[in-house]
Design a protein around this motif. Sequence first.
Motif, PDB file in Angstrom:
ATOM      1  N   PRO A   1     -20.175  79.158 -32.317  1.00 18.13           N
ATOM      2  CA  PRO A   1     -19.900  78.324 -31.147  1.00 18.13           C
ATOM      3  C   PRO A   1     -19.205  79.056 -29.988  1.00 18.13           C
ATOM      4  O   PRO A   1     -19.581  78.882 -28.833  1.00 18.13           O
ATOM      5  CB  PRO A   1     -19.007  77.209 -31.684  1.00 18.13           C
ATOM      6  CG  PRO A   1     -19.245  77.182 -33.145  1.00 18.13           C
ATOM      7  CD  PRO A   1     -19.618  78.568 -33.533  1.00 18.13           C
ATOM      8  N   ARG A   2     -18.224  79.869 -30.290  1.00 20.11           N
ATOM      9  CA  ARG A   2     -17.463  80.531 -29.215  1.00 20.11           C
ATOM     10  C   ARG A   2     -18.247  81.647 -28.546  1.00 20.11           C
ATOM     11  O   ARG A   2     -18.008  81.968 -27.385  1.00 20.11           O
ATOM     12  CB  ARG A   2     -16.132  81.042 -29.741  1.00 20.11           C
ATOM     13  CG  ARG A   2     -15.209  79.889 -30.053  1.00 20.11           C
ATOM     14  CD  ARG A   2     -13.864  80.342 -30.490  1.00 20.11           C
ATOM     15  NE  ARG A   2     -13.029  79.167 -30.703  1.00 20.11           N
ATOM     16  CZ  ARG A   2     -11.768  79.222 -31.016  1.00 20.11           C
ATOM     17  NH1 ARG A   2     -11.175  80.387 -31.158  1.00 20.11           N
ATOM     18  NH2 ARG A   2     -11.088  78.124 -31.185  1.00 20.11           N
ATOM     19  N   ASP A   3     -19.186  82.256 -29.271  1.00 23.45           N
ATOM     20  CA  ASP A   3     -20.058  83.257 -28.659  1.00 23.45           C
ATOM     21  C   ASP A   3     -21.138  82.581 -27.819  1.00 23.45           C
ATOM     22  O   ASP A   3     -21.492  83.054 -26.746  1.00 23.45           O
ATOM     23  CB  ASP A   3     -20.740  84.130 -29.719  1.00 23.45           C
ATOM     24  CG  ASP A   3     -19.763  85.038 -30.439  1.00 23.45           C
ATOM     25  OD1 ASP A   3     -18.650  85.271 -29.920  1.00 23.45           O
ATOM     26  OD2 ASP A   3     -20.115  85.515 -31.533  1.00 23.45           O
ATOM     27  N   TYR A   4     -21.674  81.475 -28.330  1.00 25.53           N
ATOM     28  CA  TYR A   4     -22.744  80.758 -27.639  1.00 25.53           C
ATOM     29  C   TYR A   4     -22.244  80.109 -26.348  1.00 25.53           C
ATOM     30  O   TYR A   4     -22.945  80.110 -25.344  1.00 25.53           O
ATOM     31  CB  TYR A   4     -23.348  79.700 -28.565  1.00 25.53           C
ATOM     32  CG  TYR A   4     -24.474  78.941 -27.942  1.00 25.53           C
ATOM     33  CD1 TYR A   4     -25.661  79.579 -27.604  1.00 25.53           C
ATOM     34  CD2 TYR A   4     -24.361  77.590 -27.675  1.00 25.53           C
ATOM     35  CE1 TYR A   4     -26.708  78.889 -27.026  1.00 25.53           C
ATOM     36  CE2 TYR A   4     -25.402  76.887 -27.104  1.00 25.53           C
ATOM     37  CZ  TYR A   4     -26.570  77.542 -26.783  1.00 25.53           C
ATOM     38  OH  TYR A   4     -27.600  76.844 -26.202  1.00 25.53           O
ATOM     39  N   LEU A   5     -21.039  79.568 -26.397  1.00 20.33           N
ATOM     40  CA  LEU A   5     -20.495  78.876 -25.229  1.00 20.33           C
ATOM     41  C   LEU A   5     -19.025  79.272 -25.047  1.00 20.33           C
ATOM     42  O   LEU A   5     -18.119  78.564 -25.473  1.00 20.33           O
ATOM     43  CB  LEU A   5     -20.630  77.360 -25.412  1.00 20.33           C
ATOM     44  CG  LEU A   5     -20.424  76.512 -24.189  1.00 20.33           C
ATOM     45  CD1 LEU A   5     -21.453  76.833 -23.108  1.00 20.33           C
ATOM     46  CD2 LEU A   5     -20.520  75.040 -24.553  1.00 20.33           C
ATOM     47  N   PRO A   6     -18.784  80.431 -24.437  1.00 19.87           N
ATOM     48  CA  PRO A   6     -17.406  80.870 -24.214  1.00 19.87           C
ATOM     49  C   PRO A   6     -16.597  79.794 -23.476  1.00 19.87           C
ATOM     50  O   PRO A   6     -17.100  79.160 -22.551  1.00 19.87           O
ATOM     51  CB  PRO A   6     -17.567  82.120 -23.356  1.00 19.87           C
ATOM     52  CG  PRO A   6     -18.934  82.625 -23.680  1.00 19.87           C
ATOM     53  CD  PRO A   6     -19.762  81.376 -23.904  1.00 19.87           C
ATOM     54  N   GLY A   7     -15.395  79.586 -23.958  1.00 20.95           N
ATOM     55  CA  GLY A   7     -14.529  78.583 -23.351  1.00 20.95           C
ATOM     56  C   GLY A   7     -14.522  77.266 -24.097  1.00 20.95           C
ATOM     57  O   GLY A   7     -13.753  76.372 -23.771  1.00 20.95           O
ATOM     58  N   THR A   8     -15.391  77.139 -25.120  1.00 24.34           N
ATOM     59  CA  THR A   8     -15.387  75.908 -25.899  1.00 24.34           C
ATOM     60  C   THR A   8     -14.068  75.791 -26.657  1.00 24.34           C
ATOM     61  O   THR A   8     -13.453  76.799 -26.991  1.00 24.34           O
ATOM     62  CB  THR A   8     -16.568  75.848 -26.882  1.00 24.34           C
ATOM     63  OG1 THR A   8     -16.535  74.587 -27.547  1.00 24.34           O
ATOM     64  CG2 THR A   8     -16.509  76.940 -27.922  1.00 24.34           C
ATOM     65  N   LYS A   9     -13.638  74.574 -26.907  1.00 27.81           N
ATOM     66  CA  LYS A   9     -12.425  74.390 -27.693  1.00 27.81           C
ATOM     67  C   LYS A   9     -12.744  74.174 -29.173  1.00 27.81           C
ATOM     68  O   LYS A   9     -11.870  73.916 -29.976  1.00 27.81           O
ATOM     69  CB  LYS A   9     -11.583  73.244 -27.146  1.00 27.81           C
ATOM     70  CG  LYS A   9     -12.214  71.879 -27.208  1.00 27.81           C
ATOM     71  CD  LYS A   9     -11.282  70.850 -26.586  1.00 27.81           C
ATOM     72  CE  LYS A   9     -11.829  69.447 -26.745  1.00 27.81           C
ATOM     73  NZ  LYS A   9     -10.939  68.456 -26.177  1.00 27.81           N
ATOM     74  N   MET A  10     -14.016  74.346 -29.537  1.00 20.88           N
ATOM     75  CA  MET A  10     -14.459  74.202 -30.919  1.00 20.88           C
ATOM     76  C   MET A  10     -13.791  75.269 -31.783  1.00 20.88           C
ATOM     77  O   MET A  10     -13.924  76.461 -31.518  1.00 20.88           O
ATOM     78  CB  MET A  10     -15.975  74.348 -30.988  1.00 20.88           C
ATOM     79  CG  MET A  10     -16.539  74.319 -32.385  1.00 20.88           C
ATOM     80  SD  MET A  10     -16.402  72.718 -33.137  1.00 20.88           S
ATOM     81  CE  MET A  10     -18.072  72.169 -33.044  1.00 20.88           C
ATOM     82  N   SER A  11     -13.067  74.850 -32.806  1.00 18.80           N
ATOM     83  CA  SER A  11     -12.371  75.808 -33.662  1.00 18.80           C
ATOM     84  C   SER A  11     -13.222  76.238 -34.852  1.00 18.80           C
ATOM     85  O   SER A  11     -12.813  77.100 -35.617  1.00 18.80           O
ATOM     86  CB  SER A  11     -11.048  75.220 -34.152  1.00 18.80           C
ATOM     87  OG  SER A  11     -11.280  74.048 -34.894  1.00 18.80           O
ATOM     88  N   PHE A  12     -14.394  75.686 -34.998  1.00 19.04           N
ATOM     89  CA  PHE A  12     -15.328  76.019 -36.075  1.00 19.04           C
ATOM     90  C   PHE A  12     -15.838  77.439 -35.886  1.00 19.04           C
ATOM     91  O   PHE A  12     -16.320  77.802 -34.817  1.00 19.04           O
ATOM     92  CB  PHE A  12     -16.473  75.004 -36.033  1.00 19.04           C
ATOM     93  CG  PHE A  12     -17.586  75.251 -36.995  1.00 19.04           C
ATOM     94  CD1 PHE A  12     -17.368  75.196 -38.358  1.00 19.04           C
ATOM     95  CD2 PHE A  12     -18.865  75.515 -36.530  1.00 19.04           C
ATOM     96  CE1 PHE A  12     -18.410  75.401 -39.241  1.00 19.04           C
ATOM     97  CE2 PHE A  12     -19.911  75.709 -37.404  1.00 19.04           C
ATOM     98  CZ  PHE A  12     -19.683  75.647 -38.765  1.00 19.04           C
ATOM     99  N   ALA A  13     -15.732  78.268 -36.924  1.00 18.68           N
ATOM    100  CA  ALA A  13     -16.128  79.679 -36.819  1.00 18.68           C
ATOM    101  C   ALA A  13     -17.634  79.878 -36.823  1.00 18.68           C
ATOM    102  O   ALA A  13     -18.128  80.879 -36.316  1.00 18.68           O
ATOM    103  CB  ALA A  13     -15.510  80.474 -37.959  1.00 18.68           C
ATOM    104  N   GLY A  14     -18.378  78.942 -37.375  1.00 18.59           N
ATOM    105  CA  GLY A  14     -19.829  79.054 -37.405  1.00 18.59           C
ATOM    106  C   GLY A  14     -20.366  79.189 -38.815  1.00 18.59           C
ATOM    107  O   GLY A  14     -19.627  79.402 -39.766  1.00 18.59           O
ATOM    108  N   LEU A  15     -21.686  79.046 -38.929  1.00 20.02           N
ATOM    109  CA  LEU A  15     -22.397  79.212 -40.195  1.00 20.02           C
ATOM    110  C   LEU A  15     -23.279  80.447 -40.078  1.00 20.02           C
ATOM    111  O   LEU A  15     -24.267  80.444 -39.339  1.00 20.02           O
ATOM    112  CB  LEU A  15     -23.291  78.002 -40.481  1.00 20.02           C
ATOM    113  CG  LEU A  15     -22.613  76.687 -40.816  1.00 20.02           C
ATOM    114  CD1 LEU A  15     -23.637  75.562 -40.913  1.00 20.02           C
ATOM    115  CD2 LEU A  15     -21.852  76.807 -42.129  1.00 20.02           C
ATOM    116  N   ALA A  16     -22.954  81.492 -40.801  1.00 17.61           N
ATOM    117  CA  ALA A  16     -23.704  82.739 -40.701  1.00 17.61           C
ATOM    118  C   ALA A  16     -25.078  82.658 -41.357  1.00 17.61           C
ATOM    119  O   ALA A  16     -26.027  83.286 -40.895  1.00 17.61           O
ATOM    120  CB  ALA A  16     -22.899  83.877 -41.330  1.00 17.61           C
TER     121      ALA A  16
END
Length: 72
Positions: free
Chosen positions: A37-52
Amino acid sequence: AFGRQAASLPEYKYSDALRSAGFVWEVSHLNDWLAAPRDYLPGTKMSFAGLADPEDRRDLIAYLAVETNPAK
């Protein structure tokens, strides 16, 4: 929900990044978002690290497609 504009629920306090994203949730956006999430949309407040794992993302997206279908 699939087919809904990102950051479109009036009662939720979205990040500025998501409010200005300008896309509709569909498979490709969800896949990229769920991967990182943070790479896809920099500045998001999503704390989820993602699903690799791509299979995990595919399964989650399939679940969301069924459960958020407005025709349900």
